[in-house]
Each structure stands twice: as C-alpha cells, then as structure tokens.
Design a protein around this motif. Structure first.
Motif, short mmCIF file in Angstrom:
data_model
loop_
_atom_site.label_atom_id
_atom_site.label_comp_id
_atom_site.label_asym_id
_atom_site.label_seq_id
_atom_site.Cartn_x
_atom_site.Cartn_y
_atom_site.Cartn_z
N ASP A 64 7.03 48.78 7.50
CA ASP A 64 8.22 48.99 6.68
C ASP A 64 7.94 49.91 5.49
O ASP A 64 8.66 49.88 4.49
CB ASP A 64 8.79 47.66 6.19
N GLY A 65 6.88 50.71 5.59
CA GLY A 65 6.57 51.65 4.52
C GLY A 65 5.09 51.96 4.50
O GLY A 65 4.36 51.65 5.45
N THR A 66 4.64 52.58 3.41
CA THR A 66 3.23 52.91 3.27
C THR A 66 2.74 52.50 1.89
O THR A 66 3.52 52.37 0.93
CB THR A 66 2.97 54.42 3.44
N VAL A 67 1.43 52.28 1.80
CA VAL A 67 0.75 52.00 0.54
C VAL A 67 -0.10 53.22 0.21
O VAL A 67 -0.91 53.65 1.03
CB VAL A 67 -0.14 50.75 0.65
N GLY A 68 0.06 53.77 -1.01
CA GLY A 68 -0.63 55.00 -1.37
C GLY A 68 0.19 56.19 -0.88
O GLY A 68 1.33 56.05 -0.44
N PRO A 69 -0.37 57.42 -0.98
CA PRO A 69 -1.76 57.72 -1.30
C PRO A 69 -2.07 57.86 -2.79
O PRO A 69 -3.22 57.84 -3.19
CB PRO A 69 -1.98 59.07 -0.60
N LEU A 70 -1.03 58.03 -3.64
CA LEU A 70 -1.27 58.23 -5.05
C LEU A 70 -1.69 56.92 -5.72
O LEU A 70 -1.25 55.84 -5.29
CB LEU A 70 -0.02 58.78 -5.73
N PRO A 71 -2.51 56.97 -6.77
CA PRO A 71 -2.91 55.73 -7.45
C PRO A 71 -1.72 54.89 -7.90
O PRO A 71 -1.76 53.66 -7.80
CB PRO A 71 -3.73 56.24 -8.64
N ALA A 72 -0.66 55.53 -8.35
CA ALA A 72 0.52 54.77 -8.78
C ALA A 72 1.19 54.05 -7.63
O ALA A 72 1.95 53.10 -7.84
CB ALA A 72 1.52 55.71 -9.46
N GLU A 73 0.91 54.49 -6.41
CA GLU A 73 1.48 53.87 -5.21
C GLU A 73 0.50 52.93 -4.53
O GLU A 73 0.74 52.49 -3.42
CB GLU A 73 1.90 54.97 -4.23
N GLY A 74 -0.61 52.64 -5.21
CA GLY A 74 -1.62 51.78 -4.63
C GLY A 74 -2.77 52.52 -3.99
O GLY A 74 -3.61 51.90 -3.33
N GLY A 75 -2.82 53.84 -4.15
CA GLY A 75 -3.91 54.62 -3.56
C GLY A 75 -5.24 54.36 -4.24
O GLY A 75 -5.30 54.08 -5.44
N GLU A 76 -6.31 54.46 -3.46
CA GLU A 76 -7.66 54.19 -3.97
C GLU A 76 -8.20 55.38 -4.76
O GLU A 76 -7.92 56.53 -4.44
CB GLU A 76 -8.61 53.88 -2.81
N VAL A 77 -9.04 55.07 -5.75
CA VAL A 77 -9.74 56.09 -6.54
C VAL A 77 -11.23 55.79 -6.46
O VAL A 77 -11.66 54.67 -6.77
CB VAL A 77 -9.28 56.09 -8.01
N SER A 78 -12.01 56.76 -6.04
CA SER A 78 -13.44 56.56 -5.94
C SER A 78 -14.04 56.37 -7.33
O SER A 78 -13.70 57.08 -8.27
CB SER A 78 -14.10 57.78 -5.28
N PRO A 79 -14.96 55.41 -7.48
CA PRO A 79 -15.70 55.31 -8.74
C PRO A 79 -16.49 56.57 -9.08
O PRO A 79 -16.94 56.72 -10.21
CB PRO A 79 -16.64 54.11 -8.49
N TYR A 80 -16.64 57.44 -8.10
CA TYR A 80 -17.33 58.70 -8.34
C TYR A 80 -16.37 59.79 -8.83
O TYR A 80 -16.75 60.95 -8.94
CB TYR A 80 -18.08 59.14 -7.10
N GLY A 81 -15.10 59.43 -9.09
CA GLY A 81 -14.26 60.33 -9.85
C GLY A 81 -13.21 61.12 -9.11
O GLY A 81 -12.75 62.15 -9.62
N PHE A 82 -12.76 60.69 -7.94
CA PHE A 82 -11.68 61.41 -7.26
C PHE A 82 -10.83 60.43 -6.45
O PHE A 82 -11.30 59.38 -6.01
CB PHE A 82 -12.23 62.50 -6.34
N GLY A 83 -9.56 60.77 -6.28
CA GLY A 83 -8.67 59.95 -5.47
C GLY A 83 -8.91 60.18 -3.99
O GLY A 83 -9.15 61.30 -3.56
N LEU A 84 -8.85 59.11 -3.21
CA LEU A 84 -9.08 59.25 -1.77
C LEU A 84 -7.87 59.86 -1.06
O LEU A 84 -8.01 60.49 -0.02
CB LEU A 84 -9.41 57.89 -1.14
N GLY A 85 -6.69 59.63 -1.59
CA GLY A 85 -5.50 60.24 -1.00
C GLY A 85 -5.13 59.67 0.36
O GLY A 85 -4.41 60.32 1.12
N ILE A 86 -5.59 58.47 0.67
CA ILE A 86 -5.29 57.85 1.97
C ILE A 86 -4.08 56.93 1.81
O ILE A 86 -4.01 56.14 0.86
CB ILE A 86 -6.49 57.03 2.48
N SER A 87 -3.14 57.03 2.73
CA SER A 87 -2.03 56.08 2.77
C SER A 87 -2.22 55.13 3.95
O SER A 87 -2.70 55.53 5.01
CB SER A 87 -0.69 56.80 2.88
#
Length: 586
Positions: free
Chosen positions: A87-110
């Motif tokens: 019924d939808g997607t989670v992510g890819p943006l951090p505000a949408e629940g997207g993951e952010v690597s502790p090494y400093g970049f967003g994964l951009g995966i939905s």
C-alpha cells in the motif's frame, strides 16, 4: 575437533507427507544433512567449528569487490521484494524513513510497505503446510537459506557497515558469517528439542486379564503461531537470526519488523528466505518484511495482535518493558540495555592485560552489547608481574595502551567503525568535555580516509570513585558510544559487590576479571553465578571478553535484567512449539 560419541544415525530418516515438491525437499535434506548433523554434535560438545569461513578470501579473490558492487547496485532504487498487501513505500528520503549510512550518505533505497493485515493473513495461510513438513525438512530449508546468504557474505557485510557503522572486519563477522552461525546454532538446537521425543512409540502394559493393552503413540511438534522479529540497529543480523531461524525451524511463520535505520540487512535476508521457500514449494508468506513509515509504531501495533504468539526483540529497556506489559499473550524473548563491568585486582601478565582491555574498549567504539563500561580498580593499587602498580598508574597505563593502539588513523577507523547515530556522538562529546567526571583520556575525532563525513571517535576514559554516591549512581546507567569509566573501589570485595549489584539491578551480559588470587577468583565467580552473568577470567592475547563463540558460549543467561533468554539453549527454542500426542489402540 574434540567430539563426543553419538548414536548412529544421529538424525532419523525423513518422512514426507504426499506433496508435489517432495523430491525437491528430499534434495535439500540430502544436501544439508551433514551440516545439520555436525551442528547438532558441536552444540552438544561445545567445541569450535563453523561451516562459514571467517576469512573473506575464502569466498574468492574478487568476493569483497563483488560484494561492494552488489551493495552499490541496490542504492537509489526500490528494493526488489514482492509481497502481498502493498500500500505504499518506505523511503527513499530520510524524511520518508530512508536509511542514512553512518559513513555519511543516504542509501536512497525504498522498501515496499504492506498492510499488516495482509502479512498476518499470508503468514497464517502458509503455516499449515510448513508445520506438516516435519522438523528435518524445516531444518534443511533453513540451512539452504543460510547457505545462500553465506554465498553473499561480502554484500551482507557492506549492508552492515552502511546501516550500523561496522568496520570492514566487524561487518563481515557480526554482519555476515557470525550471524549465520547464530542462525545455524538455533536450527540445530530447535531440531534437537523437537526430536527429543521419538516420532513413534509402541506402548504395552500387561493387564490382570492376561490380554495386554497396546497402543501406538505419535509425538508431533507443532509451532505456536506467527512470530514477530523486531530488529535493532547495532546488530540486526547477529541479534536477529537466532530468533528468526529458531521460530522458522519450529514451524512458525515470521514477520520481520526491521529498525527504521537498518532495514537493508533484514530485507536482504527476507528476500533470500522467500526465494528458497518458493523453490521448495512452500508459500513465501512464511517470512515477510514489515517496513514502517516514520512514526508508524508498527512494532507496537503488531506485538499486541492475538495472531502474534512469539516476539523476539533486542533494543532499549523501555520498549522491552512495554512488551512485557502489553504483549502478555506471546512468548517474549527480549534483550535490552546492558552495563558490563570488569575488575582488575592483580595479574601476572600486566602488559598483555592492558593491550587486551584496550582492544575491547576500542572495538566498534564500545557499541557492542558485551563491551565493558565500568573498570573497577582498588584504590590501593594492584600486584603485577612488573611490581606493585598504584591505582593512578593502572589508569594512566590503560590510557596509554588505548592511545598506542589507535595511533594509526587508518587502522583506528577499521577497528572503531563509525558511531551509528547522533546519541552516540553526543555522549562521546559530553564525556570528553568533563561533564561526567575528570577526563583521563579525551577521545579524539579520526578522519576516515574513504568516508570524510563519517563520525569516528576514539574512546574517552572518565575517572569516577565508587565512594561518592553520585559516581556510584552513574555506574548503573549505560552510556552510549565510546565512553568508559575507570572506578576507584575500596577493595576487591567492594568491587565484586558493585559488579554484582550492577548486574542484578541494571543488567549485564558480560563481566571480566583479572586476578592472580584464587580467593578473589572464587568470590567473583560466585558473584557472577548468582547475578547470572557470563564471566571471562584473565583475558590476554587475541581473544576478548566482548567476543562470544557460537556453538560454545551462551550469550546471555535470562537471569538478570539485560536479557530473559540465552543464545542458544534449549529454553530458547522449546518455548516456540508444543508437542501433540496421538494414541491409537493396537
């Protein structure tokens, strides 16, 4: 390997009900039976063994590069997972629940978001055939899942690094092969418990009439129902695979609710599991991913559903308490915050002790659930092979050992990894400022050569005194990040009492002691036995009190607030199924 004699055959011959996929399932049994037999035997003997090599080179000269390419191929696109009720997607943006690597970049995966009703219905629909398949077939399917995950270990290591902040070695071990070991350990324990009773028995009792009463009896393990796995961020695979595979192997579907910041490791796991189940002729709904929108509170919503009969959770003490208060209908396996203590009373290997403890403090920036926090040292000093060392000498020498270990920035980055979140970074900064107490060693920021936006900090050591009530109170609370307390205690007995109190009130998963005194060793051993915490004595060399050897060590005891179970004893798997008996008069 030191083995123990076992009766032959170790495992009974499989019996299959009529099913169109019986041949495929038999092939899985034939393929994985030797590994299962070895795992069952090793679990009984508690010796060293693993079918999953720790050295990345064992997977091919290009395995690490291929794993990195596979990880990067997942970035910035939808994750390939087909589930019902989308019924939808989670992510890819951090505000949408997207993951952010502790090494400093967003994964951009939905990730696909599914209606929980559809996931629960799919699990229930899939459960019947899975339960009928029998313990051996279920174990073989689970081992096939683990084998396919193992073949992609380098990819799973990258997923662990960029969701949890592991260094490369930690990512490959805790994020991949050691997690696989935990899964296999759970399958072996589950199989052992399910086959403790014979599948069939002939019972005959003489009667006064002269005609004996004879009955044929069958004993069939039956899973409790759908399980919920609530993942954590620090070790989503290592802490999750035991419950996932214990539930599957005992006949239960599993809904996997990953931590919002660490979805990828468990999403990869679910995708592999669904592929294997489909190939073996089972409904893929036996394993499903429940990714959540920001603020959705999906773990709470699912945990209270009557269809959920088992919950596995590793994470905060607050949510663990919430589960115990609100999910009373389910079998709960919770592991929460631990405050771990070591006592330094005396040693015949002073330099080796310092090096070993320094490594334990630095490993993964102290973010391991077994990392020591409170380092107790008698204020009168300790006896060593290098002569008497005063309390301040020991503290200074430990600080020097940590500094020496982390002099090279490239090595430091690999050992420390990246701090997994802002709470860890804030805690490290607070400790280094002196707000928690006198700073013995101020942690420094390390520049990561490949990931300049990663937050990498060396340990901070803060000096406290157990004689001060405010300091003693601080020792009962876990501090996130690389923050450690050197603590002056009145005596070894005072230190042992403090260790015991901390374990029984705050909860501990590990304790350590260095002593050359039989009397002190006996006292600390008794205290740890009473408090239900694993004790490591006299650690030196290349084995550390933070490490847990799968198939041998019991991680947790269930006897103090840090955990209500152990990886992986009989109680961890036996509570997930019941045995149903059928009697027939012969």
């Amino acid at each position: 390997m030191n083995s123990v004699p076992v009766p032959e055959p170790l495992l009974p011959e499989p019996t299959f009900y009529a099913a169109p996929d019986a041949a495929a399932r038999q092939r899985l049994v034939d393929t994985h039976r030797p590994t299962l037999e070895r795992a069952v035997e090793t679990l009984r003997a508690r010796t060293h063994w693993s079918p999953y090599p720790e050295d990345p080179a064992a997977y091919g000269t290009d395995a690490e590069a291929e794993g990195e390419r596979a990880f990067h191929a997942l970035l910035d696109k939808p994750f390939p997972l087909d589930q019902p009720g989308r019924d939808g997607t989670v992510g890819p943006l951090p505000a949408e629940g997207g993951e952010v690597s502790p090494y400093g970049f967003g994964l951009g995966i939905s990730y696909p978001h599914s209606d929980p009703e559809a996931l629960l219905a799919g699990a229930e629909a899939a459960a019947g055939e899975w339960r009928q398949a029998g313990a051996l077939v279920r174990a073989a399917v689970c081992l096939e899942i683990l084998a396919r995950i193992n073949a992609r270990s380098a990819e799973f290591a990258q997923a662990a690094m960029h969701t949890s902040g592991h260094g490369p070695v930690m990512g490959f071990h805790a994020g991949a092969v050691h997690a696989q070991d935990r899964g296999l350990e759970a399958v072996a324990a589950a199989y052992t418990e399910q086959t403790r009773l014979p599948a069939r028995a002939l019972w005959t009792k003489p009667l006064p009439s002269g005609e004996p009463c004879s009955m044929e009896k069958t004993f069939t393990p039956a899973g409790l129902g759908t399980a919920l796995l609530v993942g954590n961020r620090i070790f989503p695979a290592w802490s999750g695979y035991a419950g996932l595979f214990a539930s599957l192997a005992t006949g239960n579907p599993v809904i996997v609710k990953p931590h919002p910041a660490a979805v990828l490791p468990l999403a990869l796991t679910v995708a592999v599991a669904r592929d294997v189940l489909t190939a073996a002729g089972f409904a893929p709904g036996l394993v499903a991913l429940a990714a959540e929108h920001p603020g959705e509170g999906l773990a709470r919503a699912l945990a209270v559903r009557p269809e959920i009969r088992i919950v596995d959770f590793t994470g905060t003490t607050a949510f663990g308490r919430w589960l115990k208060d609100n999910a009373r209908h389910a079998q709960l396996f919770t592991s929460t915050t631990a405050v771990n203590t070591v006592l330094i009373e005396s040693t015949e290997h002073y330099a080796a002790m310092l090096d070993n403890l320094a490594f334990s403090l630095a490993l993964y920036s102290g973010q391991l659930c077994t990392s020591p926090q409170n380092i107790l040292i008698p204020r009168a000093g300790i006896r060593t092979d290098l002569g008497r060392k005063g309390h301040l000498d020991v503290v200074a020498d430990l600080a020097a050992a940590v500094t020496r270990l982390l002099t090279d920035d490239a090595f430091a980055c690999d050992l420390l990894g990246a701090l997994c979140g802002p709470a860890e970074a804030a805690s490290a900064e607070l400790a280094a400022s002196g707000a928690l107490g006198p700073v013995v060693l101020a942690g420094r920021t390390v520049h990561h050569p490949r990931h300049p936006r990663a937050t990498v900090r060396t340990p901070t050591l803060v000096a406290l005194d157990a004689a001060r009530p405010q300091d003693r109170a601080a020792l009962a609370h876990a501090r996130p990040g690389p923050v450690f307390f050197t603590v002056a205690v009145d005596s070894a007995d005072d230190g042992i009492a403090l260790l015991h109190t901390t374990a029984t009130t705050a909860g501990s998963l590990s304790a350590g002691a260095w002593t050359a005194s039989e009397q002190v060793e006996h006292a600390v051993t008794r205290a740890c036995a009473d408090a239900g915490v694993m004790l490591s004595l006299g650690m030196t060399g290349d084995w550390y009190l933070t490490q847990s050897a799968v198939y041998s060590d019991l991680h947790g005891t269930g006897a103090n607030p840090a955990s209500d179970h152990a990886f992986c004893d009989g109680a961890f798997v036996a509570r997930r199924f019941r045995t149903v008996e059928v009697r027939r008069r012969v």
